[in-house]
Design a protein around this motif. Structure first.
Motif, short mmCIF file in Angstrom:
data_model
loop_
_atom_site.label_atom_id
_atom_site.label_comp_id
_atom_site.label_asym_id
_atom_site.label_seq_id
_atom_site.Cartn_x
_atom_site.Cartn_y
_atom_site.Cartn_z
N GLN A 1 0.94 -1.06 0.09
CA GLN A 1 -0.05 0.05 0.02
C GLN A 1 0.91 1.20 -0.09
O GLN A 1 0.54 2.24 -0.78
CB GLN A 1 -0.92 -0.03 1.20
N GLN A 2 1.91 1.27 0.86
CA GLN A 2 2.79 2.47 0.50
C GLN A 2 3.71 2.45 -0.72
O GLN A 2 3.66 3.59 -0.98
CB GLN A 2 3.94 2.04 1.80
N ILE A 3 4.12 1.49 -1.29
CA ILE A 3 4.49 1.39 -2.58
C ILE A 3 3.65 1.87 -3.58
O ILE A 3 4.21 2.63 -4.29
CB ILE A 3 5.26 0.07 -2.98
N GLN A 4 2.34 1.70 -3.57
CA GLN A 4 1.70 2.24 -4.38
C GLN A 4 1.30 3.69 -4.52
O GLN A 4 1.23 4.13 -5.39
CB GLN A 4 0.19 1.49 -4.21
N GLN A 5 1.60 4.34 -3.26
CA GLN A 5 1.22 5.68 -3.04
C GLN A 5 2.65 6.66 -3.55
O GLN A 5 2.75 7.56 -3.42
CB GLN A 5 0.93 6.15 -1.70
N ARG B 1 8.42 -7.41 -5.05
CA ARG B 1 9.32 -7.02 -3.95
C ARG B 1 10.20 -8.23 -3.94
O ARG B 1 9.98 -9.41 -3.80
CB ARG B 1 8.51 -7.06 -2.81
N VAL B 2 11.60 -8.01 -4.01
CA VAL B 2 12.50 -9.14 -4.05
C VAL B 2 13.65 -8.54 -2.93
O VAL B 2 14.09 -7.51 -2.63
CB VAL B 2 13.29 -8.86 -5.31
N VAL B 3 13.73 -9.82 -2.08
CA VAL B 3 14.96 -9.77 -1.11
C VAL B 3 15.87 -10.87 -1.43
O VAL B 3 15.44 -12.14 -1.67
CB VAL B 3 14.34 -9.91 0.30
N SER B 4 16.99 -10.62 -1.47
CA SER B 4 17.95 -11.73 -1.73
C SER B 4 18.56 -12.07 -0.48
O SER B 4 19.43 -13.08 -0.56
CB SER B 4 19.06 -11.10 -2.69
#
Length: 168
Positions: A62-66, A165-168
């Motif tokens: 939701q934060q990313i969409q904004q 969303r990617v976390v390596s």
């Protein structure tokens, strides 16, 4: 028997080097996805991706969409951010302008990513959501395959934003 020889060089090459591993037909969200060579002519998204680094790993979808600032166009043949303690958000705009629903498989070719979340959003609403990656058992994969595969259904005449969303 009729032999069709009307294939372009690109189609011929893709057919000849298609995935050597068999994937059974897969049913998800009332849609069948083909098995075997999944999509002989893929849509390359890499050069159309925008990315945002989330150093805190705390931003929600939701934060990313904004989030309107801080996005950068990914310039490489394949996205590569190296090893990082950050989460990276990727986004791409996708429109299905046809009158047909289109099932596709998102193929993430680096299966060692620890945590991958995929969100398909239309009209600010999450329509499809998936979570996979190396932190999860192979048996938990949506589609049992050596790569990370995500079945996506694009409804006719609809615009989407896909966030990953990617976390390596």
């Amino acid at each position: 028997i009729k032999v069709n020889t009307n294939f372009s060089m690109l189609q011929s090459v893709r057919i000849s080097i298609s995935d050597m591993f068999y994937v059974e037909p897969f049913f998800s969200q009332n849609t069948y996805f083909a098995g075997g060579a999944i999509d002989l002519i893929p849509i390359e998204l890499a050069k159309h991706l925008w990315y945002l680094e989330d150093k805190s790993q705390q931003l929600s979808i939701q934060q990313i969409q904004q989030q309107s600032q801080g996005w950068q166009l990914q310039q490489h043949e394949k996205p590569y951010f190296g090893y990082s303690a950050s989460a990276f958000w990727l986004k791409v705009e996708i429109s299905n302008t046809s009158a047909q629903n289109i099932p596709k498989l998102l193929e993430i070719t680096y299966p060692l990513l620890d945590d991958v979340q995929v969100f398909l959003v239309a009209n600010q609403q999450i329509e499809q959501q998936f979570r996979l990656g190396d932190n999860f058992e192979f048996q938990q994969r949506i589609i049992p395959h050596r790569l990370l595969l995500v079945p996506l259904a694009f409804n006719a005449e609809r615009h989407y934003t896909m966030y990953v969303r990617v976390v390596s």
